[in-house]
Design a protein around this motif. Sequence first.
Motif, PDB file in Angstrom:
ATOM      1  N   ASN A 239       1.160  10.491   0.927  1.00  0.00           N
ATOM      2  CA  ASN A 239      -0.216  10.695   0.467  1.00  0.00           C
ATOM      3  C   ASN A 239      -1.042   9.416   0.533  1.00  0.00           C
ATOM      4  O   ASN A 239      -2.241   9.444   0.798  1.00  0.00           O
ATOM      5  N   ARG A 240      -0.416   8.299   0.284  1.00  0.00           N
ATOM      6  CA  ARG A 240      -1.152   7.032   0.348  1.00  0.00           C
ATOM      7  C   ARG A 240      -1.645   6.749   1.771  1.00  0.00           C
ATOM      8  O   ARG A 240      -2.592   6.006   1.970  1.00  0.00           O
ATOM      9  N   MET A 241      -0.959   7.329   2.739  1.00  0.00           N
ATOM     10  CA  MET A 241      -1.324   7.068   4.134  1.00  0.00           C
ATOM     11  C   MET A 241      -2.429   8.002   4.626  1.00  0.00           C
ATOM     12  O   MET A 241      -2.819   7.943   5.794  1.00  0.00           O
ATOM     13  N   ARG A 242      -2.931   8.851   3.762  1.00  0.00           N
ATOM     14  CA  ARG A 242      -4.017   9.752   4.162  1.00  0.00           C
ATOM     15  C   ARG A 242      -5.353   9.036   4.308  1.00  0.00           C
ATOM     16  O   ARG A 242      -6.295   9.571   4.887  1.00  0.00           O
ATOM     17  N   SER A 243      -5.438   7.841   3.715  1.00  0.00           N
ATOM     18  CA  SER A 243      -6.733   7.153   3.707  1.00  0.00           C
ATOM     19  C   SER A 243      -6.517   5.660   3.895  1.00  0.00           C
ATOM     20  O   SER A 243      -5.390   5.177   3.888  1.00  0.00           O
ATOM     21  N   ARG A 244      -7.576   4.954   4.072  1.00  0.00           N
ATOM     22  CA  ARG A 244      -7.537   3.479   4.108  1.00  0.00           C
ATOM     23  C   ARG A 244      -8.809   2.984   3.428  1.00  0.00           C
ATOM     24  O   ARG A 244      -9.875   3.605   3.569  1.00  0.00           O
TER      25      ARG A 244
ATOM     26  N   ASP B 162       4.610  10.769  -2.448  1.00  0.00           N
ATOM     27  CA  ASP B 162       3.539   9.832  -2.801  1.00  0.00           C
ATOM     28  C   ASP B 162       3.233   8.866  -1.663  1.00  0.00           C
ATOM     29  O   ASP B 162       2.068   8.568  -1.372  1.00  0.00           O
ATOM     30  N   GLU B 163       4.279   8.397  -1.012  1.00  0.00           N
ATOM     31  CA  GLU B 163       4.046   7.431   0.070  1.00  0.00           C
ATOM     32  C   GLU B 163       3.233   8.063   1.200  1.00  0.00           C
ATOM     33  O   GLU B 163       2.322   7.437   1.748  1.00  0.00           O
TER      34      GLU B 163
ATOM     35  N   GLU C 159      -6.079   1.153  -3.468  1.00  0.00           N
ATOM     36  CA  GLU C 159      -7.003   2.292  -3.527  1.00  0.00           C
ATOM     37  C   GLU C 159      -6.305   3.647  -3.627  1.00  0.00           C
ATOM     38  O   GLU C 159      -6.750   4.530  -4.367  1.00  0.00           O
ATOM     39  N   ALA C 160      -5.208   3.822  -2.915  1.00  0.00           N
ATOM     40  CA  ALA C 160      -4.552   5.136  -2.912  1.00  0.00           C
ATOM     41  C   ALA C 160      -3.364   5.206  -3.861  1.00  0.00           C
ATOM     42  O   ALA C 160      -2.661   6.220  -3.897  1.00  0.00           O
ATOM     43  N   MET C 161      -3.134   4.145  -4.630  1.00  0.00           N
ATOM     44  CA  MET C 161      -1.995   4.194  -5.561  1.00  0.00           C
ATOM     45  C   MET C 161      -2.295   5.166  -6.702  1.00  0.00           C
ATOM     46  O   MET C 161      -3.410   5.167  -7.232  1.00  0.00           O
ATOM     47  N   PRO C 162      -1.315   5.958  -7.096  1.00  0.00           N
ATOM     48  CA  PRO C 162      -1.589   7.007  -8.078  1.00  0.00           C
ATOM     49  C   PRO C 162      -1.553   6.528  -9.528  1.00  0.00           C
ATOM     50  O   PRO C 162      -1.667   7.347 -10.425  1.00  0.00           O
TER      51      PRO C 162
ATOM     52  N   ARG D 221       0.841  -1.210   0.000  1.00  0.00           N
ATOM     53  CA  ARG D 221       0.000   0.000   0.000  1.00  0.00           C
ATOM     54  C   ARG D 221       0.871   1.252   0.000  1.00  0.00           C
ATOM     55  O   ARG D 221       0.547   2.249  -0.646  1.00  0.00           O
ATOM     56  N   ILE D 222       2.010   1.188   0.697  1.00  0.00           N
ATOM     57  CA  ILE D 222       2.858   2.370   0.817  1.00  0.00           C
ATOM     58  C   ILE D 222       3.933   2.399  -0.270  1.00  0.00           C
ATOM     59  O   ILE D 222       4.176   3.431  -0.890  1.00  0.00           O
ATOM     60  N   VAL D 223       4.577   1.248  -0.494  1.00  0.00           N
ATOM     61  CA  VAL D 223       5.771   1.266  -1.351  1.00  0.00           C
ATOM     62  C   VAL D 223       5.534   0.661  -2.726  1.00  0.00           C
ATOM     63  O   VAL D 223       6.432   0.674  -3.573  1.00  0.00           O
TER      64      VAL D 223
ATOM     65  N   PHE E 173      -7.141  -2.376  -0.175  1.00  0.00           N
ATOM     66  CA  PHE E 173      -6.401  -1.586   0.819  1.00  0.00           C
ATOM     67  C   PHE E 173      -5.078  -1.116   0.208  1.00  0.00           C
ATOM     68  O   PHE E 173      -4.660   0.037   0.411  1.00  0.00           O
TER      69      PHE E 173
END
Lengths: 653, 427
Positions: free
Chosen positions: B414-419, B411-412, A95-98, A66-68, A92
């Motif tokens: 920013n990904r942690m702003r949501s779940r 970017d990393e 969802e936030a990957m650009p 999710r992060i890396v 999970f």
Amino acid sequence: MKTPVERSHFVKMKSASLLAFILLSILLVPAGRVFAAEDSVEAKWLAVLQGGAGWQEKQQACRELRIVGTVQCLPELAALLTDEQLSGYARFALEAMPYPEVDALLHDALTRTTGAQQTGIVITMGVRRDASAVSIIVPLLDSADADLVPAAAGALGRIATPESVDALAQFRARASEAARFPAEEGMLAAAQRWIADKKGDQAAPVLEALLAPGAPSDVRLGAFYLLASAQPDKAPDRLLATLAGDDADLRDMAARIISETKGADLTARYAAALPTLSANGQAALVRALAGRRDAAAHPAVVKAVENADKSVKLAAIKALATLGNADDVAGLTILMNGDDTDVAGTARATLATIEGAPVDAAITTALAAAPAAVQAKLLDLLLDRRAEQALPMAVQHVLSGDAPVREAALRTLAVLGTKDNTSLLISAIDTSPDAATRSAAENALGSLCARCGDDALPTVVNAMGCARIDSRMALLHAVGRAGGAQALACVVQSLKDNDETFRNEALRELSDWPTADAAPQLLELAKSDQENRHVLGLRGYIRLARASTDPGGKAVLLATAMGLTKQPEEKWQVLAAWGTLKTAQSLDALLPFLQDPQVKNEAGSAIIAVAAELAKAGGDSKTRAVDALKSVAAACDNPAVVENANRALAGIH
Amino acid sequence: MEQRSSNSSCTRRQFIRRSAATVGIIAAGPNIITSAALGAVDRAPASGRINVGVIGTGGRGCDVMRAFMAQPDVQVRAVCDVIAERRNAAKAQVDQGYGNQDCATHIDMLELLARPDIDAVLIATGDNWHSGVSIMAARAGKDMYCEKPMSVTIAESRAVSNTMQRLGRVFQCGTQRRSIGNFRFAAHLARSGMLGRLTELHAEEAGGLQNFNGETLPAEPEPAREVVDWNRWLGPAQWRPYNAKYWTRGFWSNHTDFSGASITEWGSHTVDLCQWAASADDTGPTEFYTEGKRHIARYANGMKIVIRTGLRFGSCPVRFEGEEGWVETGDSGLIDAYPKSLLQNRGFEGGYPPDNHVRAFLDCVKTRQQTISNAEVAHRSISVCHVANISKRLGRPVIWDPVKEECLGDDEANRMRSRAYRAPWYL
């Protein structure tokens, strides 16, 4: 954000070509990034997904990716979207990957899932604001899946394209009442997004449709609220019309909007409209004007104070707390002293709140001219406001012939008095005409001494030479409040006074002395042959020992105290104090008392308290604690103590 | 109380369809007029009363519920908890308070939210559910008092704020220190300029929760739903097998799936007070970094929030420093300042009772005005905590844009702003 070309490309893609596209995307990623990933954290977790790991490891991999995660991990994550246990974790991660590629993966997975997995994918499409997904989400609005329909409506609202909102509007028109609300909320969410994106004109027709009669109350409220932001130029007329209407919910919302929006010119416009409204409308608008905190509304609000309708009157008085000034003090003072308790209370609260030194001055002026019944209230107001005039006014009125005024002045001196007021308060005690005044004066002097300490002490000590025993005792209490070495010496000296009543009072004062510097004097008293000196001295000494935070010093004090005990009750006090010292030394001190039939149960209770804490350290301490508890269980005859000992033992084991 | 639009058309709500039968039973419940309904000497008659449901009845929930019950214009009608022991204890507390057996119990908050006889809810679940239940309550037409911290991620509390705005609900975050004398006075000194230009605002973080926990526990036999409803306890968090340790407070309080650990635990109060003191309720800092064990949030004007430990005066202390003075206070009620004259011999009681905050919420329910701890304000302050946590977890400075609410060039972060929420829950 994807370009329109990219969007159309994804929409047309078939799942069969998806893998090829992903591979191509990976190849297109800057080379350095791909190579860097090989030995990276990502590679480690990617390997977990690629291997035969179980749920535990794979969900952890999803958390880390999710992060890396880069586009390299997308195929493995996409494969999990259809997995019943891991689909949520795949979302999970994704969802936030650009990466635009994620959207294509979700499109593909949507067609291959049902139930919770499909609903989750729709939710994620909404969160990603994937405009290319609108055409595949819209048909889901007519699904029989009760969870999927609101999720789809919510996603379309978040995506917020003209197409998604049109689809929601059409669905709203044909949906059952039960299914309509998610569509309406989706439309509101889309309009909200457009307003944030400075597209108020695009949002306005949507909101007007939702504001139409027949829509649910909260949907109408939301549409009304957002419409003010969508069309700020039209807002004032719309808000005033609503304030003049009879919809209470919308009226209050209009007031809230007025209070939140800026613009000095608007204040004048709203204020001018105030008299044209109904009582309910006026009350709401006055609240709104207060919220704007614009002095331009002051004249209109002052006029509203005279309104015959109580709700308007109260709202206006309350509004003066933020809009008022010194000119309002006289009027508010009259209202504060009226018969209507609601009005009086609100006026008082407003007078206490209006900011500014001129207000303090106006209250002081009013005080000078006010009847006694009002003076007391105004003195209290000056105190609450911490006005600089509060103390001089209190000094001026402390010997007033009116009891409420005297007591109000003494309340102020209790809080604000300085060492310079010490003599005045001593006089107030001496000359007090009644018990209430005397009590208030004693309290004020005690508070002053507690605050000023040695600065006030000489005046008090000198005054103790007076003849009146009741005044001397009051001054002795004030000395006790002052604390410190000089005060302690004074109290000790008072133990030798000729007057027995005074001596006994000094003894009580010393027994209650809060700081450890009284320990030597208390110890001397505890050794006394005189019963009352022994009892009060020992009690004070045990209290200081119990309060001590130095374990070594505390043990010495307690051991000394135990040596001076004469009665079982005194031993109980010392034993209980030992129970607050959680050391092995305490056990050593306490265990012998298990053999004393008069105090063994009290000793047992103290041992339980110590042992339970000591056991937490483990090792020898735990062994000692267990042995001590067994001794308690064996020696004591109070069933509750025995039960507590056994329970503590069970807890340790 | 003026006649208002009824909330009774709850059948339109999305979740009602899923529990229509239950709603029907509740809606058709007995209409016996009790003495409580008619209003006792010190209680408002039923027509002027705000009917409250309580979701989450652990220790904190029951404490705040007590404050609600103490208000003469409140009737607590139903309680809900996924854990039977807590649910039943809360019902006993309510029934004892009112001298009857009328308090209903629910395992599922959707059932409670579907009740047309509930006007407002107290939300005191674990942190994991705060945002989700708030949004569902708004969709059900309820106003709400929601315990802090408002969210586990930035996106959640942003969604709560937007939802409250678009559905016109009244929201009060349980940051009750905004309604307690010593904290209000300290904030007043800062906001009124009596400390001069503000330089550093110190916010205590909770002790003992500094280390994040992401542990996945081994499966245990799952109790019957009536004892512990595990699915509902997990709520929007991703699924995992049951283990009782999850729902013990000491465990979930620093687990990244369920909470924001020490910084959100107390920062939701102390950082919130700093934001208030700085008159920054509608914005936030722009830079986040760490100095030793201190987490710094720096505003564009140079002012800093220092999230730390070691302040005086009991739990949740704050210290506001300006160029001309400072003030420091905490839950003991004690307060210190420089120059001393700022205090003007003011004294305050200790403790952190929610009573004043609850009363202020109820007044806003009646007038529809914004609360002092409304959703946008609470979102802004908890966002500061969340970005500080992101910086802490990544181990590097983060540049934050409080307008766009995104981390610049990271970017990393920013990904942690949501779940991602577990389906079917959505924001």
